[in-house]
Design a protein around this motif. Structure first.
Motif, mmCIF file in Angstrom:
data_model
loop_
_atom_site.group_PDB
_atom_site.id
_atom_site.type_symbol
_atom_site.label_atom_id
_atom_site.label_comp_id
_atom_site.label_asym_id
_atom_site.label_seq_id
_atom_site.Cartn_x
_atom_site.Cartn_y
_atom_site.Cartn_z
ATOM 1 N N LEU A 70 -8.372 -1.559 -5.677
ATOM 2 C CA LEU A 70 -7.792 -2.113 -4.450
ATOM 3 C C LEU A 70 -8.829 -2.687 -3.505
ATOM 4 O O LEU A 70 -8.487 -3.130 -2.423
ATOM 5 C CB LEU A 70 -6.974 -1.050 -3.718
ATOM 6 N N GLY A 71 -10.083 -2.649 -3.877
ATOM 7 C CA GLY A 71 -11.094 -3.252 -3.009
ATOM 8 C C GLY A 71 -12.124 -2.271 -2.501
ATOM 9 O O GLY A 71 -12.720 -2.495 -1.458
ATOM 10 N N GLY A 72 -12.344 -1.203 -3.195
ATOM 11 C CA GLY A 72 -13.370 -0.257 -2.777
ATOM 12 C C GLY A 72 -12.814 0.900 -1.993
ATOM 13 O O GLY A 72 -11.619 0.986 -1.727
ATOM 14 N N ASN A 82 0.829 -1.213 0.000
ATOM 15 C CA ASN A 82 0.000 0.000 0.000
ATOM 16 C C ASN A 82 0.861 1.260 0.000
ATOM 17 O O ASN A 82 0.540 2.243 -0.670
ATOM 18 C CB ASN A 82 -0.951 0.000 1.192
ATOM 19 N N GLN A 119 -13.230 1.550 1.061
ATOM 20 C CA GLN A 119 -12.958 1.259 2.463
ATOM 21 C C GLN A 119 -11.509 0.841 2.695
ATOM 22 O O GLN A 119 -11.058 0.771 3.833
ATOM 23 C CB GLN A 119 -13.865 0.125 2.964
ATOM 24 N N GLU A 120 -10.774 0.554 1.643
ATOM 25 C CA GLU A 120 -9.434 -0.022 1.789
ATOM 26 C C GLU A 120 -8.405 0.985 2.301
ATOM 27 O O GLU A 120 -7.783 0.782 3.322
ATOM 28 C CB GLU A 120 -8.977 -0.607 0.453
ATOM 29 N N SER A 153 -8.650 3.201 -6.128
ATOM 30 C CA SER A 153 -9.316 2.760 -4.901
ATOM 31 C C SER A 153 -10.324 1.649 -5.181
ATOM 32 O O SER A 153 -10.458 0.722 -4.385
ATOM 33 C CB SER A 153 -9.995 3.934 -4.207
ATOM 34 N N LYS A 154 -11.020 1.718 -6.299
ATOM 35 C CA LYS A 154 -11.930 0.627 -6.671
ATOM 36 C C LYS A 154 -11.148 -0.643 -6.997
ATOM 37 O O LYS A 154 -11.597 -1.740 -6.688
ATOM 38 C CB LYS A 154 -12.803 1.026 -7.864
#
Length: 119
Positions: free
Chosen positions: A60-62, A9, A64-65, A57-58
């Protein structure tokens, strides 16, 4: 979260910042050669930042990540809306105030001041 995910990250965030940092001068120089003012030069930068941070961000998992990309999305969307207001509404409705604002922006950055150069 294990150390590999933290490292991954961190590398994604650093790469994203470097990519935006290297793309920005080229886009602004290209638009400056076309005689656009500072606010119009910043619109594509804010749009690219908003779209790329949303896509990353989408991917990487939405949203919330990573908190970083949520903050970037919020800041770049506010910047994009304010730049669109400045260029569309203020430029046509209050032409004199817009010209004064552009003159103030030009006077803040002297032409002979070379702060950063890739050469």
């Amino acid at each position: 979260m294990d150390t590999f995910m933290i490292f991954l990250n961190t590398m994604i965030i650093i790469t994203y910042i470097l990519l935006i940092g290297f793309i920005t001068p080229f886009i602004m120089r290209f638009l400056k050669n076309r005689n656009y003012d500072v606010f119009i030069q910043l619109i594509p930068i804010a749009a690219i930042t908003l779209l790329s941070s949303f896509i990353i961000s989408k991917g990487l998992g939405g949203l919330q990540e990573l908190l970083f990309f949520r903050v970037v999305i919020i800041v770049s969307s506010i910047l994009l809306v304010s730049l669109l207001f400045l260029t569309l509404a203020m430029r046509h409705l209050w032409k004199e105030e817009y010209d004064k604002l552009i003159q103030r922006m030009v006077s803040l950055f002297p032409k002979n001041d070379r702060r950063f150069s890739l050469k």
